[in-house]
Design an enzyme around this catalytic site. Sequence first.
Site, PDB file in Angstrom:
ATOM      1  CG  ASP A 224      -1.957  -0.964   1.244  1.00 11.15           C
ATOM      2  OD1 ASP A 224      -2.184  -1.571   0.256  1.00 11.15           O
ATOM      3  OD2 ASP A 224      -2.463  -1.343   2.279  1.00 11.15           O
TER       4      ASP A 224
HETATM    5  N1  URA Z   1      -1.395  -6.100   3.384  1.00 12.95           N
HETATM    6  C1  URA Z   1      -1.797  -4.831   3.554  1.00 12.95           C
HETATM    7  O1  URA Z   1      -2.765  -4.639   4.188  1.00 12.95           O
HETATM    8  N2  URA Z   1      -1.232  -3.780   3.047  1.00 12.95           N
HETATM    9  C2  URA Z   1       0.139  -4.144   2.299  1.00 12.95           C
HETATM   10  O2  URA Z   1       0.632  -3.113   1.807  1.00 12.95           O
HETATM   11  C3  URA Z   1       0.711  -5.372   2.194  1.00 12.95           C
HETATM   12  C4  URA Z   1      -0.046  -6.287   2.808  1.00 12.95           C
END
Ligand code: URA
Length: 237
Positions: A101
């Site tokens: 993310d």
């Molecule tokens: N899970 C998440 O919620 N965000 C990420 O960036 C990676 C795995």
Amino acid sequence: MERLQKVIAESGITSRRKAEELIIDGKVKVNGELVTELGTKVSEKDMIEVNGKVLEKEVKEYYLLNKPRGVISASSDDKGRRVVVDLIPTSVRLFPVGRLDYDTTGVLLLTNDGEFSNIMTHPKNQIDKVYLAKLEGIIKGDQINQLKNGVVIDGVKVSASRVKLKKTDLEKNTSMVEITIHEGKNHQVKKMFEAVGFKVLKLTRERVGIFTTLGLQSGEYRKLSPKEVAIVYSLKK
Ligand code: URA
């Protein structure tokens, strides 16, 4: 054997869709013969010409980035925001292996090798993705067991292969939890914690398979060694 349009796109000269158009428009030859069928399969040995030019095979490149916060895990962004490939200067068309993310930091692999990416991301290969999450609230044994036994996110049951409580801060009302998963569904870790009642305040990916950010500051990257790439290929089930 691979589909002709895939091989053309992977050589880096154009997108998959444009490659299909080139084939249909009669701009592609294989071993000197005009090919206009989209399904045509070719191998390494075939000579492909596009618009009269012999297709050069793009060399494969592999990088490990310590992804900083505030960068999108993508090759491009239509709103012009900063993307992870901007952090690695190269002439090949890199893409991130899986996604982190915008606000998640840590281990992110980038390559132009589709097979390498498939090996790292396919759940059947059981490659550890280890995250350190800072949660709002104090997590209990019951909730940790729920994560191990499986929780439903977006209608699918997913479980953590390991969950380890590292620290709690009663004053600040936070918990630090290390969680290991093998899939990479969208926002998976945040949604898993949400399913047991916790908001993730901070998330870092500490390890993917054999790869950690050891020696890399936030935003720094390094090339993988040929040995590391070979290890990944040996993990294919
Ligand atoms: N899970 C998440 O919620 N965000 C990420 O960036 C990676 C795995």
